[in-house]
Design an enzyme around this catalytic site. Structure first.
Site, PDB file in Angstrom:
ATOM      1  N   LYS A 201       7.329  10.981  -5.412  1.00  0.00           N
ATOM      2  CA  LYS A 201       8.036  11.565  -4.465  1.00  0.00           C
ATOM      3  C   LYS A 201       8.742  12.736  -4.869  1.00  0.00           C
ATOM      4  O   LYS A 201       9.389  12.817  -6.005  1.00  0.00           O
ATOM      5  CB  LYS A 201       8.930  10.519  -3.841  1.00  0.00           C
TER       6      LYS A 201
ATOM      7  N   ASP B 293       3.616  11.786  -2.437  1.00  0.00           N
ATOM      8  CA  ASP B 293       3.932  11.087  -1.261  1.00  0.00           C
ATOM      9  C   ASP B 293       4.545  11.969  -0.409  1.00  0.00           C
ATOM     10  O   ASP B 293       5.150  13.192  -0.810  1.00  0.00           O
ATOM     11  CB  ASP B 293       4.985   9.990  -1.576  1.00  0.00           C
TER      12      ASP B 293
ATOM     13  N   ARG C 279      -4.406  11.823   1.536  1.00  0.00           N
ATOM     14  CA  ARG C 279      -4.152  10.538   1.987  1.00  0.00           C
ATOM     15  C   ARG C 279      -3.520  10.588   3.520  1.00  0.00           C
ATOM     16  O   ARG C 279      -2.629  11.535   3.672  1.00  0.00           O
ATOM     17  CB  ARG C 279      -3.205   9.789   0.981  1.00  0.00           C
TER      18      ARG C 279
ATOM     19  N   ARG D 250      11.785   0.246   4.696  1.00  0.00           N
ATOM     20  CA  ARG D 250      10.641   0.846   5.281  1.00  0.00           C
ATOM     21  C   ARG D 250       9.756  -0.228   5.726  1.00  0.00           C
ATOM     22  O   ARG D 250       9.078  -0.217   6.934  1.00  0.00           O
ATOM     23  CB  ARG D 250      10.095   2.094   4.675  1.00  0.00           C
TER      24      ARG D 250
END
Ligand SMILES: Cc1cc2nc3c(=O)[nH]c(=O)nc-3n(C[C@H](O)[C@H](O)[C@H](O)COP(=O)(O)OP(=O)(O)OC[C@H]3O[C@@H](n4cnc5c(N)ncnc54)[C@H](O)[C@@H]3O)c2cc1C
Length: 282
Positions: A75, A109, A159, A263
């Site tokens: 991230k 990500d 992705r 999440r």
């Protein structure tokens, strides 16, 4: 907190890298490939973001030393994107240099929509030099079809996910059916145009459609894989392996697991009932 940790244990490999390694080896022994995520995000201190950068490099060296069949997911807010794009860029370049040397694949990500433009910009700049780099596209965002077309043009590695953050109706689809429709159109476009597509979902209907599309269009196995999160639909992960597909499991580890678990709980409402039942039965 203890109940939350009980839930977390299913989804998090361990709180330390040392303890995560055996868990990753166990997944590898079942034929599952892994992507490691060092938990942590939204870092606002330069000192902490630099520390995270060093820790990520240490993880890369561990992947190499322990011969783990694993890539890394990163991230960008963990390594300075909330502080400044330039600072983050310097950190990610240090990471990419080592990853290239060790031949380890890195994927950024995708976080809140606020960070999407900078994350993709950094991806496009680095992808020119580092082909061991991928990004993520979220099906809930209105902008994503345009992004997947751009990724297709540079033959990028992507992705595809539904999207895990709370976004407003100004930027994103709000209903499951709209998001699923968007996911399928991104997926089919990417399978035809990107160099590699990671089909990241636990949605068996989408997985079945992906399999049919792959078969019909003769997409070679070297250009896609399925991806799922640790602790979710583990039987389906193994079933796909037994059918001859490549499956990568996203394996988070570390002490900063609250945001990640929150999440996962939002995605699976039953988890809330599970916690409530436990709270009230005490
Ligand atoms: C490998 C991987 C990487 C990801 N990376 C990102 C990223 O970079 N950025 C981002 O925004 N999002 C990311 N996500 C999360 C993604 O956006 C979704 O929030 C998440 O995958 C749930 O959506 P779904 O596609 O599984 O479909 P859903 O419609 O949410 O779920 C389909 C079915 O899967 C099962 N399931 C789903 N979630 C759970 C759960 N928590 N517990 C138990 N069962 C569950 C249920 O049976 C459900 O009916 C990633 C997901 C994966 C698998």
């Amino acid at each position: 907190m203890s109940l939350l940790f009980f839930l977390a244990k299913n989804h998090i490999a361990a709180e330390t890298l040392e303890n995560a390694v055996p868990r990753i080896k166990e997944l590898n022994s079942k034929g599952l490939i892994v992507t490691i995520d060092r938990l942590g995000e939204y870092e606002t201190s330069k000192k902490e973001a630099s520390k995270a950068t060093k820790e990520i490099i240490n993880i890369l060296e561990t992947i190499d030393k322990e011969r783990l069949n694993s890539s890394m997911s990163i991230k960008l807010t963990a390594i300075g994107l909330c502080i400044s794009k330039r600072f983050c860029f310097r950190n990610i370049k240090k990471i990419m240099k080592i990853a290239k040397k060790l031949r380890i694949f890195i994927r950024f990500d995708m976080e809140n929509s606020k960070y999407v433009p900078d994350t993709l910009d950094i991806y496009y700049r680095l992808y020119k030099k580092y082909k061991n780099l991928g990004c993520v596209i979220q099906a809930y965002l209105f902008r994503s079809f345009n992004d997947i077309e751009n990724i297709g043009k540079i033959k990028g590695n992507v992705r595809i996910v539904k999207g895990a953050y709370k976004e407003t109706s100004n930027t994103s689809f709000q209903t499951k059916s709209q998001i699923n429709k968007s996911y399928r159109s991104l997926l089919f476009h990417s399978l035809k145009n990107s160099s590699f597509t990671a089909i990241a979902t636990h949605d068996h209907l989408i997985i079945e459609d992906a399999k049919a599309f792959i078969k019909k269009n003769k997409i070679p196995k070297s250009r896609y894989e399925f991806q799922m999160l640790l602790g979710i639909r583990s039987n389906l992960q193994l079933k796909l392996i037994s059918q001859g597909y490549n499956v990568r499991v996203y394996v988070p580890f570390g002490k900063n697991w609250i945001g990640y678990i929150y999440r996962r709980m939002r995605e699976k409402k039953e988890n809330f009932w599970f916690i409530l039942r436990n709270v009230f039965s005490k």
